[in-house]
Design an enzyme around this catalytic site. Structure first.
Site, PDB file in Angstrom:
ATOM      1  N   GLY A   1     144.282  22.498 114.580  1.00  0.00           N
ATOM      2  CA  GLY A   1     144.958  23.060 113.415  1.00  0.00           C
ATOM      3  C   GLY A   1     145.876  22.100 112.688  1.00  0.00           C
ATOM      4  O   GLY A   1     146.580  22.504 111.756  1.00  0.00           O
ATOM      5  N   THR A   2     145.851  20.827 113.055  1.00  0.00           N
ATOM      6  CA  THR A   2     146.761  19.874 112.422  1.00  0.00           C
ATOM      7  C   THR A   2     146.528  19.762 110.918  1.00  0.00           C
ATOM      8  O   THR A   2     147.478  19.784 110.124  1.00  0.00           O
ATOM      9  CB  THR A   2     146.608  18.483 113.070  1.00  0.00           C
ATOM     10  OG1 THR A   2     146.795  18.595 114.475  1.00  0.00           O
ATOM     11  CG2 THR A   2     147.621  17.506 112.509  1.00  0.00           C
ATOM     12  N   GLY A   3     145.259  19.638 110.523  1.00  0.00           N
ATOM     13  CA  GLY A   3     144.962  19.506 109.097  1.00  0.00           C
ATOM     14  C   GLY A   3     145.318  20.756 108.318  1.00  0.00           C
ATOM     15  O   GLY A   3     145.862  20.673 107.203  1.00  0.00           O
ATOM     16  N   CYS A   4     145.026  21.922 108.880  1.00  0.00           N
ATOM     17  CA  CYS A   4     145.387  23.182 108.227  1.00  0.00           C
ATOM     18  C   CYS A   4     146.898  23.272 108.047  1.00  0.00           C
ATOM     19  O   CYS A   4     147.396  23.687 106.989  1.00  0.00           O
ATOM     20  CB  CYS A   4     144.926  24.370 109.068  1.00  0.00           C
ATOM     21  SG  CYS A   4     143.164  24.416 109.432  1.00  0.00           S
TER      22      CYS A   4
ATOM     23  N   LYS B   1     144.009  11.514 105.070  1.00  0.00           N
ATOM     24  CA  LYS B   1     144.779  11.558 106.304  1.00  0.00           C
ATOM     25  C   LYS B   1     144.210  10.571 107.324  1.00  0.00           C
ATOM     26  O   LYS B   1     142.999  10.524 107.540  1.00  0.00           O
ATOM     27  CB  LYS B   1     144.769  12.977 106.882  1.00  0.00           C
ATOM     28  CG  LYS B   1     145.354  14.021 105.928  1.00  0.00           C
ATOM     29  CD  LYS B   1     145.158  15.425 106.435  1.00  0.00           C
ATOM     30  CE  LYS B   1     143.707  15.819 106.442  1.00  0.00           C
ATOM     31  NZ  LYS B   1     143.510  17.270 106.701  1.00  0.00           N
TER      32      LYS B   1
ATOM     33  N   THR C   1     145.983  18.972 119.097  1.00  0.00           N
ATOM     34  CA  THR C   1     145.884  18.694 117.658  1.00  0.00           C
ATOM     35  C   THR C   1     145.095  19.765 116.909  1.00  0.00           C
ATOM     36  O   THR C   1     144.755  19.584 115.746  1.00  0.00           O
ATOM     37  CB  THR C   1     145.217  17.328 117.433  1.00  0.00           C
ATOM     38  OG1 THR C   1     143.927  17.309 118.082  1.00  0.00           O
ATOM     39  CG2 THR C   1     146.074  16.199 118.003  1.00  0.00           C
TER      40      THR C   1
END
Length: 282
Positions: A220-223, A186, A218
């Site tokens: 929690g974006t990856g989760c 990412k 942002t």
């Protein structure tokens, strides 16, 4: 006998399970995953491997769940529910990684998406240094997709941070050599007007591009991205279609995040951006 007030659904909703840590502020971890599953029409189950005391400004404490109880949760879910996809997030230490790897293997789990969470957006470390090898050796060979950010990819490879897309592509292929069927690095922490994620699979590579949105929200974006991909796989989408859908979902969740006004630091994305405005108008 009590009857459901709702009519029977012709096709059962698919089930996905998140195996991760709990975020007490609700923006990341288990809470973000379950919100994402729900927003995308997937029934969500969970296996909690750690409790965190955190908010939008930082993580103040982490309490790992005993591995034996994590194994009990895994067995309880998989012996009863028809799990169509699995999202694995924060695991914390090598013992928990071993427990989760053994559990998903024991139950023949399919469509596994691994988000190798190491550091929170606020800078708090969420994975012990000694556990990085366990992620590579025990979990990655079980996964359909691994979704590290730039810092996590560098840590997994013990390599410098990739500064351009060509370097990201090289690192994605190196990570895939550890056994994952596909890797998506990412680029959200990169530079430029667009956020570019680099995808690598066997004899297949491509870039997924979305506009970079100027916001602090942002958390929690990856989760959210990894659980959205898992939701797509649970619904039967091919992997690359699931990634495209997830990217659109996360981009819109970030764009609408200002509607929430949660916390004083890195606010959460808006998982229910497509549902709450409609509900408010009724």
């Amino acid at each position: 006998m009590l009857k459901s007030p709702m009519p029977e659904h012709d096709v059962p909703y698919p089930i996905a399970v998140t195996i991760a840590g709990s975020d007490s502020s609700g923006g990341a971890g288990i809470q973000a995953d379950l919100k994402t599953f729900s927003a995308l029409g997937v029934y969500g189950a969970s296996v909690i491997v750690a409790l965190t005391a955190q908010n939008t400004r930082g993580v103040t404490a982490i309490h790992p769940v005993p591995p034996a109880f994590v194994a009990e949760q895994i067995d309880a879910v998989f012996t009863d529910l028809d799990v169509a996809a699995v999202k694995i997030g924060m695991l914390g230490n090598a013992e928990l990684i071993e427990t989760v790897a053994d559990g998903v293997s024991r139950h023949g789990a399919r469509n596994i998406v691994l988000d190798p969470v190491m550091v929170a957006a606020t800078g708090a470390r969420l994975l012990e240094e000694s556990a990085i090898v366990a992620v590579r050796d025990r979990l990655m060979p079980l996964t359909n997709l691994v979704t590290p950010n730039l810092m996590e990819a560098a840590a997994l490879l013990d390599a410098p941070l990739a500064l351009e897309e060509r370097e990201m592509a090289v690192q994605a292929e190196r990570l895939r050599s550890y056994g994952a069927r596909a890797v998506l690095i990412k680029g959200g922490h990169g530079q430029g007007p667009n956020s570019v994620d680099v995808f690598a699979a066997k004899e297949r590579a491509r870039h997924f591009t979305s506009p970079r949105i100027d916001t602090m929200n942002t958390h929690g974006t990856g989760c959210t991205l990894s659980s959205a991909i898992a939701a797509g796989l649970a619904k039967g989408l091919p992997l690359e279609d699931a990634i495209e859908m997830a990217k659109r979902f996360v981009t819109e969740a970030i764009r609408c995040s200002g509607e929430l006004a949660v916390g004083q630091g890195y606010g959460p994305v808006h998982h229910f951006h497509a549902l709450w405005p409609a509900a408010a108008q009724q």
